[in-house]
Structure formats: structure tokens, C-alpha cells
Design a protein around this motif. Structure first.
Motif, PDB file in Angstrom:
ATOM      1  N   LEU A   1       1.007  -1.489   0.057  1.00 47.25           N
ATOM      2  CA  LEU A   1      -0.032  -0.016   0.053  1.00 47.25           C
ATOM      3  C   LEU A   1       0.692   1.261   0.118  1.00 47.25           C
ATOM      4  O   LEU A   1       0.304   2.474  -0.287  1.00 47.25           O
ATOM      5  CB  LEU A   1      -0.936  -0.038   1.328  1.00 47.25           C
ATOM      6  CG  LEU A   1      -2.065  -1.207   1.250  1.00 47.25           C
ATOM      7  CD1 LEU A   1      -2.853  -1.167   2.543  1.00 47.25           C
ATOM      8  CD2 LEU A   1      -3.006  -0.915  -0.056  1.00 47.25           C
ATOM      9  N   SER A   2       1.954   1.038   0.289  1.00 48.88           N
ATOM     10  CA  SER A   2       2.916   2.392   0.379  1.00 48.88           C
ATOM     11  C   SER A   2       3.074   2.779  -1.148  1.00 48.88           C
ATOM     12  O   SER A   2       3.534   3.944  -1.218  1.00 48.88           O
ATOM     13  CB  SER A   2       4.355   1.860   0.658  1.00 48.88           C
ATOM     14  OG  SER A   2       4.994   0.878  -0.103  1.00 48.88           O
ATOM     15  N   LYS A   3       2.678   1.964  -2.008  1.00 45.15           N
ATOM     16  CA  LYS A   3       2.718   2.725  -3.420  1.00 45.15           C
ATOM     17  C   LYS A   3       1.651   3.615  -3.756  1.00 45.15           C
ATOM     18  O   LYS A   3       1.674   4.371  -4.569  1.00 45.15           O
ATOM     19  CB  LYS A   3       2.461   1.505  -4.418  1.00 45.15           C
ATOM     20  CG  LYS A   3       3.449   0.442  -4.491  1.00 45.15           C
ATOM     21  CD  LYS A   3       3.085  -0.801  -5.483  1.00 45.15           C
ATOM     22  CE  LYS A   3       4.368  -1.906  -5.524  1.00 45.15           C
ATOM     23  NZ  LYS A   3       3.877  -2.877  -6.087  1.00 45.15           N
ATOM     24  N   LEU A   4       0.640   3.610  -2.904  1.00 45.30           N
ATOM     25  CA  LEU A   4      -0.445   4.713  -2.941  1.00 45.30           C
ATOM     26  C   LEU A   4       0.003   6.217  -2.145  1.00 45.30           C
ATOM     27  O   LEU A   4      -0.168   6.276  -1.204  1.00 45.30           O
ATOM     28  CB  LEU A   4      -1.635   4.266  -2.326  1.00 45.30           C
ATOM     29  CG  LEU A   4      -2.291   2.992  -2.675  1.00 45.30           C
ATOM     30  CD1 LEU A   4      -3.390   2.538  -1.941  1.00 45.30           C
ATOM     31  CD2 LEU A   4      -2.863   2.862  -4.058  1.00 45.30           C
TER      32      LEU A   4
ATOM     33  N   LEU B   1       4.224   0.953   6.298  1.00 44.11           N
ATOM     34  CA  LEU B   1       3.764   1.923   6.786  1.00 44.11           C
ATOM     35  C   LEU B   1       4.513   3.339   6.813  1.00 44.11           C
ATOM     36  O   LEU B   1       3.908   4.299   6.680  1.00 44.11           O
ATOM     37  CB  LEU B   1       3.145   1.515   8.173  1.00 44.11           C
ATOM     38  CG  LEU B   1       2.215   2.219   9.190  1.00 44.11           C
ATOM     39  CD1 LEU B   1       0.879   2.304   8.152  1.00 44.11           C
ATOM     40  CD2 LEU B   1       1.858   1.639  10.441  1.00 44.11           C
ATOM     41  N   CYS B   2       5.695   3.213   7.112  1.00 45.20           N
ATOM     42  CA  CYS B   2       6.474   4.207   7.357  1.00 45.20           C
ATOM     43  C   CYS B   2       6.620   5.015   6.129  1.00 45.20           C
ATOM     44  O   CYS B   2       7.026   6.211   6.051  1.00 45.20           O
ATOM     45  CB  CYS B   2       7.696   3.963   7.871  1.00 45.20           C
ATOM     46  SG  CYS B   2       7.809   3.555   9.568  1.00 45.20           S
ATOM     47  N   GLU B   3       6.338   4.359   5.038  1.00 46.35           N
ATOM     48  CA  GLU B   3       6.557   4.687   3.686  1.00 46.35           C
ATOM     49  C   GLU B   3       5.207   5.570   3.063  1.00 46.35           C
ATOM     50  O   GLU B   3       5.565   6.344   2.102  1.00 46.35           O
ATOM     51  CB  GLU B   3       7.099   3.674   2.616  1.00 46.35           C
ATOM     52  CG  GLU B   3       8.517   3.202   2.865  1.00 46.35           C
ATOM     53  CD  GLU B   3       8.667   2.007   2.096  1.00 46.35           C
ATOM     54  OE1 GLU B   3       8.037   1.853   1.052  1.00 46.35           O
ATOM     55  OE2 GLU B   3       9.652   1.366   2.109  1.00 46.35           O
ATOM     56  N   MET B   4       4.409   5.441   3.815  1.00 44.99           N
ATOM     57  CA  MET B   4       2.982   6.180   3.710  1.00 44.99           C
ATOM     58  C   MET B   4       3.318   7.606   4.212  1.00 44.99           C
ATOM     59  O   MET B   4       2.852   7.851   5.031  1.00 44.99           O
ATOM     60  CB  MET B   4       1.900   5.483   4.350  1.00 44.99           C
ATOM     61  CG  MET B   4       1.779   4.064   3.594  1.00 44.99           C
ATOM     62  SD  MET B   4       0.321   3.240   4.406  1.00 44.99           S
ATOM     63  CE  MET B   4       0.581   1.386   3.816  1.00 44.99           C
TER      64      MET B   4
END
Length: 610
Positions: free
Chosen positions: A444-447, A471-474
Motif C-alpha cells: 500500500l506504500s505505492k499509494l 507503513l512508514c513509507e506512507m
């Protein structure tokens, strides 16, 4: 509860239960080996219309005495009658020849249900549900007094609104004034409708517009008397009382075949529905979606808002006739749809592929579709999608990988993290290949625009290290809710020494909501946030789970202003231990936390800094 009321309710329930059992028995007899039965067996299993009508007559007679019942019992009566109506629709669907006997009865029950739901005793406006409890609460009695004294000037209120606010108000008026009695609408639903109608661009803009309309009192919040915060709105009572105020250009609305229809041109009775610009079709009272409703809908080639599901508390489910499931494929012809809601619709097991052809769709609401078990491939075609709600879809166990291609997605609710969909620890190659089409949480970090995320999981050690990395990449994520559901299991990464080697958390996160969190996970997650002065967390909600202590040495939340604690039987603290953990705390809400002692909360469990 009085004995008179109880006897009335029982008189209604008993024939209702008898009738439902009679109809279901007849339906089962029709379904099982019907062709192999003898003529005598068929005659014995056929439902006697005269007996059914007799039961209905008795029910409706008791229904007419409902004015003597209180609000709670009326709601019980409504539920019974709704279930009986559903059985009628099922019988008619299985055997169209029964339409002659039961079609009119089902319609009559439906009308009676609507009459009872609209009666004053079921309305919060008459029962005092909106009684004031703080300076921000709304009181209907105060409004009526101000109206009588001439304190409320409707025309002056309109003069201070700008062009966009007036257009939004016009649409709201066209909806609220199509009802004979006041109705309530959740702010979220109203904002989504306004986005679908291209009147606003994003939810934040919608919140600002509605706040302005509430400030001018042309729309009014409805509270429950326990909190000043209201999530529902209704129209000012003086507008319904004065017919000259009901029409506000440019939108007009009316109800046809249990659908609310709004147009931007003149009266709907004078024009063709195919030529109208900006149509909205919203289900107002149909608990069963039938061919008649879809015939009306499919004539609206320029419809932008289509809300077929439920949207108010008394309409918690909608039944789709089996034959109508196939009709949903015709939605592909409504190319202008921006908002589509199938909320609460039952029997919908697979999302129709036709929905993926709606290239302009921005909001897709599938909330509480409890039979929905599969999202087919192709969701990546909805490139304009900004909101996807899959919450309360409990039969849904995996999400297709194509969701990571929705670059404009800002709100994703109901993402599923299941052991069955996690292939990171699967040993067998054939299962890995099959599960490779499922979206993993870390992906989901791609979003890049994702700002709000809710997750449902059965994994007791979620989130693991690789989940936290994603999660940290969001970087845009501001609101996160995680719910651990019953039957949680532990994946192979269960060794505490291998979990949470990452020592950071999303820095932009402003609201964290943890529900039914396992004790070890709650401690570790809060430990990642505590003592981090650079995080932006403002709200912390914890509901249920095994949390038992907040240690000041380990947990200090320097920026949190609002804390909500509910159903935490193991949490032991006193106010003097708790307050230093939240130095900027301005509001605290506590419910069913028996071991939180010496907290200066009011009778509703609320503390606010003066």
C-alpha cells in the motif's frame, strides 16, 4: 415498560413469526423436489393466501394501535414487518404467479413501515434526542422560539453565502424538502454526494461549506445529548414549515418510485430524464431493489450520484432480488457516475465487472455488504477513484493487487490482512502463485496520496517488521485504524526479538485508532509513538484489547490532545499517573474502564480542559 405496551408488541410479534414461518415453509416445499411430488403433496404444501391475508390483517390492526407504544417498541415492530416484507419478496421472486396475492400485501406493509418510521415518536426532533448538553449543542425548542420571535432571518442568512455555498445549499434543500418530515443525514454521506455532483472537490472543502451552512443555521446539527460533536445534519424546521422557502435555485428534487431524484433544470415533471444535466438518484425507502427501481435509474444517462444502499439508521439493510444481481451489469451504461453506493446490500457476493467501466467514478461505497466475498480483477481501471470503503465486508478475505495502481486513492477503508492472503510465509509454490494476485499490506506504500486507512486483521502479531516498513513509507497517511477481529492467529514471525526492529512510526500520522489490540502489540505500537517529540499525533483512540498500563517512563505522547479509552477492563491507572503521559491533553473520553480511578470526568465519562 408498561404492561399494555408489552402486550401490544407481543400481539404483533406472534402472528409475525407465524406468518414468516408459514411463508418460509411454503418456499422450502416449492424448492425441494417439487416436480417429483404427487398432486396431493403439492396441494398440502401450497401456501393458503386466505390464511396469509388473515395474519396480515391482524398484524396491521395492531400496527394501527402503535400510537400507544414508546419509541423502542415501535422500532421492534418495524424490524418484524421489514423481515416479513423480505420473505414476501423472496416468495414472489421464486414464483411470479404469487404476485397477484402477495405483491399488494408487501407494498401495503412497506407503506405502513414508512408511516411508522416517520411518526413523531420515532423522530429525535420530538423525543428530545437533540437536547442541549454543552454550548455547541443544538436545541429544536430554542430554534422554534427564535423563529417565533423573528430572531432567525432566512433571507439574511442566504445573503452571506458565496456562489459555491449557495449551490451546495440548493442541492441539500432539494433533498431534505422532498420528505414530508425532517430526516437526518450523516455529514460524510452529504459531503460525498456533493463531491459526486461536482459541487466541491474534496472532503475538507465539504466540511468547510457545511460548517458555514451550520453557522448560518440553514442546516442544523443533531446531537444525542452526550457530546457536543454531531455527525448528522438536518434542515432548519422553518424551511419545512414555509413552502415558499423550499425551492432554492438551481436544484429541484422529488421522489419517484422510492428514489430521490435531483436535477439542475426546471421541474422534473416537464422534462425528459434523459436530457437533464447533473442527476442524483438516492434510495429513500426501498428495502428491496426491484426491476421497477432499476428501470427508472437506467433512464438517467447523465446520473452522477447513485446511492442504492442504505444511508440512515433505520435502513440498516437492503435486499436485492436475485434477478437484479444480473441487472447491475447495466450500470456500465451510466458513464457519468462519480459516486456509487451499494452500502448494506445483501446477496451481492461478487462485485459486478460493469462497475470497473465507470471511468469517472471517484467514490465507491461497499460498506456492510456482508455477502461480498470477491473483488474481481480490473479495479485498476478506476483511475479517478479517491475513496474506497470495504468496511464491514466480513466475507471478504483478500484485496486484488490492482488496488496499488489507484494513484489518486486518498481513503481506503476495510483493507484485509488475513493469514490466508499473506504469502510471505507460504512454503508451497502453488499457493504462492495463487496468492500472488492478492495485495499485501506493505504494498500500500505505492499509494502516494493515501491519507486515511482502516485495516481489519486476524493476525495476532500484525503489524510485523515488514508491515511497519511499508507503513512508514506512507508519507501522506494522517489517520489509521487497525481492528483485530475474533479468531486471530499468529504467523511464523512471532518471535518478539524479530518483531519491531524498526524504531519509527509514520511522522505525518495525526490520528491512531486501535481496536481489540492484543496486549503485546498494543505495548509495542504505543512504544514506537511514545517519547517521539517530532511526531504529529493529535488523537489516540483505544477500544478493547489487552492494554493494562501506560508507563510514564516508556509512554509519553507530547502532542496528543484527545484521548478516547473504551472497554479496557485490564487498564489500571489513576489520574495522577495518566495526565503526565499526555502533557497537552485537552479532552478525555472514558467508557467501561472500571480501573481508571480518581479521573475528573463528568457523568458521561468526559473531561475537557477549562
Amino acid at each position: 415498560m408498561s404492561s399494555i405496551n408489552s402486550s401490544h408488541l407481543s400481539v404483533l410479534v406472534n402472528p409475525g413469526s407465524t406468518l414468516a414461518a408459514l411463508l418460509r415453509k411454503g418456499k422450502q416445499c416449492k424448492a425441494v423436489n417439487w416436480k417429483k411430488r404427487t398432486t396431493m403433496e403439492k396441494q398440502e404444501s401450497v401456501i393458503d393466501p386466505a390464511k396469509v391475508k388473515g395474519e396480515i390483517k391482524q398484524i396491521l390492526e395492531e400496527f394501527n394501535k402503535a400510537e400507544r407504544l414508546d419509541s423502542l417498541e415501535k422500532k421492534g415492530m418495524v424490524k418484524v414487518l421489514q423481515k416479513i416484507e423480505v420473505v414476501f419478496r423472496e416468495i414472489i421472486g421464486d414464483d411470479p404467479s404469487t404476485e397477484e396475492h402477495y405483491g399488494k400485501l408487501a407494498d401495503e406493509i412497506h407503506e405502513k413501515v414508512n408511516d411508522l418510521m416517520n411518526s413523531p415518536k420515532l423522530s429525535p426532533y420530538a423525543t428530545g434526542a437533540a437536547a442541549s448538553s454543552s454550548k455547541d449543542d443544538f436545541s429544536w425548542n430554542q430554534v422554534r422560539e427564535r423563529e417565533d420571535q423573528g430572531a432567525f432571518d432566512f433571507e439574511s442568512a442566504l445573503k452571506v453565502l458565496d456562489y459555491k455555498e449557495l449551490r451546495c445549499l440548493s442541492f441539500c434543500f432539494s433533498f431534505f424538502c422532498s420528505f414530508s418530515t425532517p430526516v437526518e443525514v450523516n455529514k460524510r454521506e452529504l459531503i460525498h454526494w456533493l463531491i459526486g455532483m461536482d459541487l466541491i472537490d474534496e472532503p475538507l472543502e465539504g466540511q468547510q461549506v457545511l460548517a458555514k451552512l451550520v453557522a448560518e443555521e440553514v442546516l442544523c446539527p443533531v446531537t444525542n445529548g452526550e457530546t457536543a460533536q454531531s455527525s448528522r445534519l438536518t434542515i432548519h424546521p422553518s424551511v419545512l414549515a414555509n413552502p415558499s422557502r423550499r425551492r432554492l435555485d438551481p436544484y429541484e428534487g422529488m421522489q419517484i418510485d422510492r428514489l430521490f431524484i435531483s436535477s439542475i433544470l426546471g421541474p422534473l415533471r416537464r422534462i425528459s430524464l434523459q436530457t437533464v444535466d447533473r442527476l442524483a438518484a438516492i434510495n429513500t425507502s426501498a428495502y428491496t431493489l426491484n426491476a421497477k427501481i432499476f428501470d427508472r435509474l437506467f433512464k438517467m444517462k447523465k446520473a452522477k450520484v447513485v446511492h442504492l444502499g442504505s444511508w440512515h439508521p433505520d435502513m440498516d439493510y437492503v435486499v436485492v432480488e436475485d434477478i437484479i444481481i444480473k441487472v447491475l451489469n447495466e450500470l456500465k451504461n451510466l458513464k457519468e457516475i462519480r459516486f456509487l453506493s451499494l452500502q448494506g446490500i445483501s446477496r451481492l457476493q461478487v462485485l459486478p465487472n460493469s462497475i470497473y467501466s465507470l471511468s469517472k467514478l471517484k467514490i465507491l461505497d461497499l460498506r456492510a455488504c456482508q455477502d461480498l466475498a470477491d473483488l474481481p480483477k480490473g479495479i485498476e481501471s478506476l483511475q479517478q477513484l479517491t475513496h474506497l470503503d470495504l468496511s464491514q465486508c466480513y466475507e471478504l478475505h483478500n484485496i486484488p493487487k490492482g488496488i496499488t495502481s489507484l494513484v489518486n486513492l486518498t481513503v481506503l477503508k476495510g483493507f484485509v490482512v488475513d493469514p490466508d492472503s499473506d504469502h510471505s510465509h507460504t512454503r508451497f509454490r502453488k499457493y504462492k502463485k495463487r496468492l500472488a494476485a492478492n495485495c499485501q499490506f506493505s504494498e500500500l506504500s505505492k499509494l502516494g496520496k493515501l491519507a486515511k486507512l482502516t485495516v481489519r486483521t486476524r493476525m495476532a502479531n500484525f503489524p510485523a517488521t515488514h508491515d511497519l516498513e511499508g507503513l512508514c513509507e506512507m508519507q501522506e497517511l494522517k489517520k489509521l485504524r487497525i481492528t483485530w477481529v475474533c479468531g486471530t492467529t499468529t504467523s511464523q514471525e512471532a518471535d518478539p526479538s524479530k518483531v519491531y526492529t524498526l524504531r519509527r512510526f509514520p511522522l505525518a500520522l495525526q490520528k491512531l485508532d486501535l481496536r481489540a489490540t492484543p496486549e503485546a502489540i498494543a505495548s509495542r505500537l504505543l512504544g514506537l509513538i511514545g517519547n517521539r517529540s517530532h511526531n504529529q499525533l493529535k488523537k489516540l483512540y483505544i477500544r478493547g484489547g489487552g492494554l493494562w498500563k501506560l508507563d510514564l517512563q516508556k509512554y509519553c505522547f507530547p502532542n496528543v490532545e484527545v484521548v478516547r479509552l473504551r472497554f479496557l477492563p485490564k487498564l489500571h491507572m489513576n489520574w495522577y499517573e495518566f495526565k503526565p503521559c499526555f502533557p497537552k491533553l485537552t479532552r478525555l473520553e472514558i467508557f467501561r474502564c472500571p480501573h481508571l480511578i480518581f479521573f475528573p470526568c463528568d457523568v458521561n465519562g468526559i473531561w475537557e480542559e477549562q
